[in-house]
Design a protein around this motif. Structure first.
Motif, PDB file in Angstrom:
ATOM      1  N   PRO A 200       0.721  -1.114   0.068  1.00 40.16           N
ATOM      2  CA  PRO A 200       0.008  -0.132   0.040  1.00 40.16           C
ATOM      3  C   PRO A 200       0.663   1.418   0.090  1.00 40.16           C
ATOM      4  O   PRO A 200       0.174   2.340  -0.252  1.00 40.16           O
ATOM      5  CB  PRO A 200      -0.691  -0.119   1.217  1.00 40.16           C
ATOM      6  CG  PRO A 200      -0.898  -1.616   1.621  1.00 40.16           C
ATOM      7  CD  PRO A 200       0.236  -2.184   1.205  1.00 40.16           C
ATOM      8  N   TYR A 205       0.165   1.185  -6.212  1.00 32.91           N
ATOM      9  CA  TYR A 205      -1.171   1.027  -5.341  1.00 32.91           C
ATOM     10  C   TYR A 205      -1.925   2.579  -5.393  1.00 32.91           C
ATOM     11  O   TYR A 205      -3.062   2.660  -5.679  1.00 32.91           O
ATOM     12  CB  TYR A 205      -0.646   0.671  -4.094  1.00 32.91           C
ATOM     13  CG  TYR A 205      -1.777   1.063  -2.893  1.00 32.91           C
ATOM     14  CD1 TYR A 205      -2.603   0.058  -2.610  1.00 32.91           C
ATOM     15  CD2 TYR A 205      -2.029   2.098  -2.143  1.00 32.91           C
ATOM     16  CE1 TYR A 205      -3.516  -0.141  -1.814  1.00 32.91           C
ATOM     17  CE2 TYR A 205      -3.229   2.429  -1.286  1.00 32.91           C
ATOM     18  CZ  TYR A 205      -4.186   1.213  -1.337  1.00 32.91           C
ATOM     19  OH  TYR A 205      -5.023   1.463  -0.236  1.00 32.91           O
ATOM     20  N   ARG A 206      -0.912   3.720  -5.392  1.00 29.70           N
ATOM     21  CA  ARG A 206      -1.803   4.795  -5.392  1.00 29.70           C
ATOM     22  C   ARG A 206      -2.255   5.111  -6.954  1.00 29.70           C
ATOM     23  O   ARG A 206      -3.417   5.948  -6.719  1.00 29.70           O
ATOM     24  CB  ARG A 206      -0.603   6.004  -5.384  1.00 29.70           C
ATOM     25  CG  ARG A 206      -0.084   6.192  -3.739  1.00 29.70           C
ATOM     26  CD  ARG A 206       0.712   7.106  -3.450  1.00 29.70           C
ATOM     27  NE  ARG A 206       2.102   6.964  -3.973  1.00 29.70           N
ATOM     28  CZ  ARG A 206       3.123   6.317  -3.146  1.00 29.70           C
ATOM     29  NH1 ARG A 206       2.752   5.958  -1.796  1.00 29.70           N
ATOM     30  NH2 ARG A 206       4.247   6.421  -3.540  1.00 29.70           N
ATOM     31  N   ARG A 209      -5.774   3.522  -6.762  1.00 27.73           N
ATOM     32  CA  ARG A 209      -6.532   4.035  -5.842  1.00 27.73           C
ATOM     33  C   ARG A 209      -7.048   5.397  -6.419  1.00 27.73           C
ATOM     34  O   ARG A 209      -7.999   6.052  -5.997  1.00 27.73           O
ATOM     35  CB  ARG A 209      -5.743   4.365  -4.533  1.00 27.73           C
ATOM     36  CG  ARG A 209      -5.382   3.163  -3.557  1.00 27.73           C
ATOM     37  CD  ARG A 209      -6.867   2.481  -3.029  1.00 27.73           C
ATOM     38  NE  ARG A 209      -6.935   3.543  -1.751  1.00 27.73           N
ATOM     39  CZ  ARG A 209      -8.094   4.382  -1.787  1.00 27.73           C
ATOM     40  NH1 ARG A 209      -9.059   4.534  -2.482  1.00 27.73           N
ATOM     41  NH2 ARG A 209      -8.310   5.140  -0.608  1.00 27.73           N
ATOM     42  N   ALA A 213     -11.535   1.929  -4.542  1.00 30.91           N
ATOM     43  CA  ALA A 213     -11.438   2.038  -3.009  1.00 30.91           C
ATOM     44  C   ALA A 213     -10.969   0.683  -2.927  1.00 30.91           C
ATOM     45  O   ALA A 213     -11.278  -0.349  -3.414  1.00 30.91           O
ATOM     46  CB  ALA A 213     -12.981   2.330  -2.715  1.00 30.91           C
ATOM     47  N   ASP A 214     -10.350   0.440  -1.503  1.00 29.20           N
ATOM     48  CA  ASP A 214      -9.687  -0.550  -1.171  1.00 29.20           C
ATOM     49  C   ASP A 214     -10.324  -0.989  -0.072  1.00 29.20           C
ATOM     50  O   ASP A 214     -10.573  -0.371   0.993  1.00 29.20           O
ATOM     51  CB  ASP A 214      -8.089  -0.157  -0.668  1.00 29.20           C
ATOM     52  CG  ASP A 214      -7.378  -1.239   0.107  1.00 29.20           C
ATOM     53  OD1 ASP A 214      -7.962  -2.385   0.422  1.00 29.20           O
ATOM     54  OD2 ASP A 214      -6.199  -1.188   0.254  1.00 29.20           O
ATOM     55  N   PHE A 239     -10.576  -4.533  -4.794  1.00 26.45           N
ATOM     56  CA  PHE A 239     -10.755  -3.110  -4.920  1.00 26.45           C
ATOM     57  C   PHE A 239     -12.423  -2.859  -5.529  1.00 26.45           C
ATOM     58  O   PHE A 239     -12.757  -3.752  -6.324  1.00 26.45           O
ATOM     59  CB  PHE A 239      -9.861  -2.531  -6.241  1.00 26.45           C
ATOM     60  CG  PHE A 239      -8.482  -2.446  -5.529  1.00 26.45           C
ATOM     61  CD1 PHE A 239      -8.149  -1.452  -4.595  1.00 26.45           C
ATOM     62  CD2 PHE A 239      -7.630  -3.256  -6.122  1.00 26.45           C
ATOM     63  CE1 PHE A 239      -6.699  -1.482  -4.194  1.00 26.45           C
ATOM     64  CE2 PHE A 239      -6.268  -3.217  -5.635  1.00 26.45           C
ATOM     65  CZ  PHE A 239      -5.982  -2.077  -4.636  1.00 26.45           C
ATOM     66  N   GLU A 243     -16.916   4.443  -5.106  1.00 30.07           N
ATOM     67  CA  GLU A 243     -16.764   4.227  -3.804  1.00 30.07           C
ATOM     68  C   GLU A 243     -18.143   4.350  -3.316  1.00 30.07           C
ATOM     69  O   GLU A 243     -18.535   3.626  -2.189  1.00 30.07           O
ATOM     70  CB  GLU A 243     -15.436   5.018  -3.372  1.00 30.07           C
ATOM     71  CG  GLU A 243     -15.518   4.763  -1.628  1.00 30.07           C
ATOM     72  CD  GLU A 243     -14.184   5.519  -1.265  1.00 30.07           C
ATOM     73  OE1 GLU A 243     -14.132   5.621   0.124  1.00 30.07           O
ATOM     74  OE2 GLU A 243     -13.401   5.863  -1.937  1.00 30.07           O
TER      75      GLU A 243
END
Length: 272
Positions: A200, A205-206, A209, A213-214, A239, A243
């Protein structure tokens, strides 16, 4: 005899008589259960030379997910034959049979006389598309497998499974960007599982995102997923997008040792 269809490198294994009660439950509650599981090419990670398919099927049947993203999936390889008395297997086909689900295989690379890549199991009939992912630094090819299904009580849903590069950061970054490009125009909710081979605190990962959403992060207290013996890293994720369309009900990292990865099980509710 059941027919097997091949479209764009995807093998589809429709299974009749999938669980009606699960469909009725989803229709009433607007809740879906999803799993991601790196199955270590169908071999017991801590009992080498032994197939883990029966154990993987037991885990899936115990938790009754609506969708499962599978990684490290062999199709008719010599390696699968060595685990099955000399008879090569398509692991998705076998697991679809053992779980009474619909199975889809997306090949990432040719391997050992067959194919190797992603698998998806679905409680509902679906249409699949396999997307090749970039690897600018070379190394093992990777893929994103997506299916579109009509889920009772939820409506149309895009479920995706993937397995990103384990060798080069540049590949992971390029693959994360390619996943966003492939999914950003979806006009229906998207849920994606996989072994992303990133932590993360990393740039890939970013990137993911930015659009997704995680589930474990939202649920709180994310747990490490690898290895079963010494769980030191979180690289397996569920994911979802958008969201604000979903509520996370539960996230579990299951203490199961069929693979070196532990499966991640998530319950999501589609908001009104």
């Amino acid at each position: 005899m059941k027919k097997v269809f091949s479209i764009l490198g995807i093998l589809l294994f429709p299974i009749a008589g999938f669980a009606q009660k699960a469909a009725e439950r989803a229709a009433e509650s607007r809740v879906i259960t999803v799993m991601t599981y790196n199955i270590y090419h169908g071999e017991m990670a801590y009992d080498r030379g032994k197939s883990n398919l029966a154990e993987v099927a037991r885990i899936i049947n115990k938790h009754q997910p609506d969708f499962v993203a599978l990684q490290e999936v062999d199709s008719l390889t010599g390696r699968s034959a060595a685990l099955n008395r000399g008879m090569a297997q398509n692991l998705v086909k076998e697991l679809a049979f053992l779980t009474s689900m619909h199975g889809f295989f997306g090949k990432a690379i040719d391997y050992d006389g067959g194919g190797y890549g992603e698998g998806v199991l679905s409680r509902y009939p679906a249409k699949a598309v396999n997307h090749a992912l970039p690897n600018p630094e070379g190394g093992e090819g990777r893929a994103l497998l997506t299916i579109r299904a009509e889920v009772p009580g939820v409506g149309p849903l895009l479920f995706a499974g993937t397995h990103l590069c384990h060798q080069f950061d540049a590949n992971k970054l390029a693959q994360a960007e390619a996943i966003l490009a492939a999914l950003e125009k979806s006009d229906i909710p998207v849920v994606m599982g996989g072994d992303f081979n990133f932590r993360p605190d990393t740039e890939p990962y970013r990137v993911i995102r930015r659009q997704f959403a995680d589930a474990a992060l939202i649920n709180g207290h994310p747990e490490n997923t690898i290895s079963y013996a010494t769980p030191r890293s979180r690289i397996d994720y569920i994911f979802f997008s958008p969201e604000d369309k979903w509520r996370v009900i539960d996230v579990q990292v299951l203490r199961e040792d069929a693979s070196d990865h532990m499966p991640v099980l998530v319950k999501l509710k589609l908001e009104e």
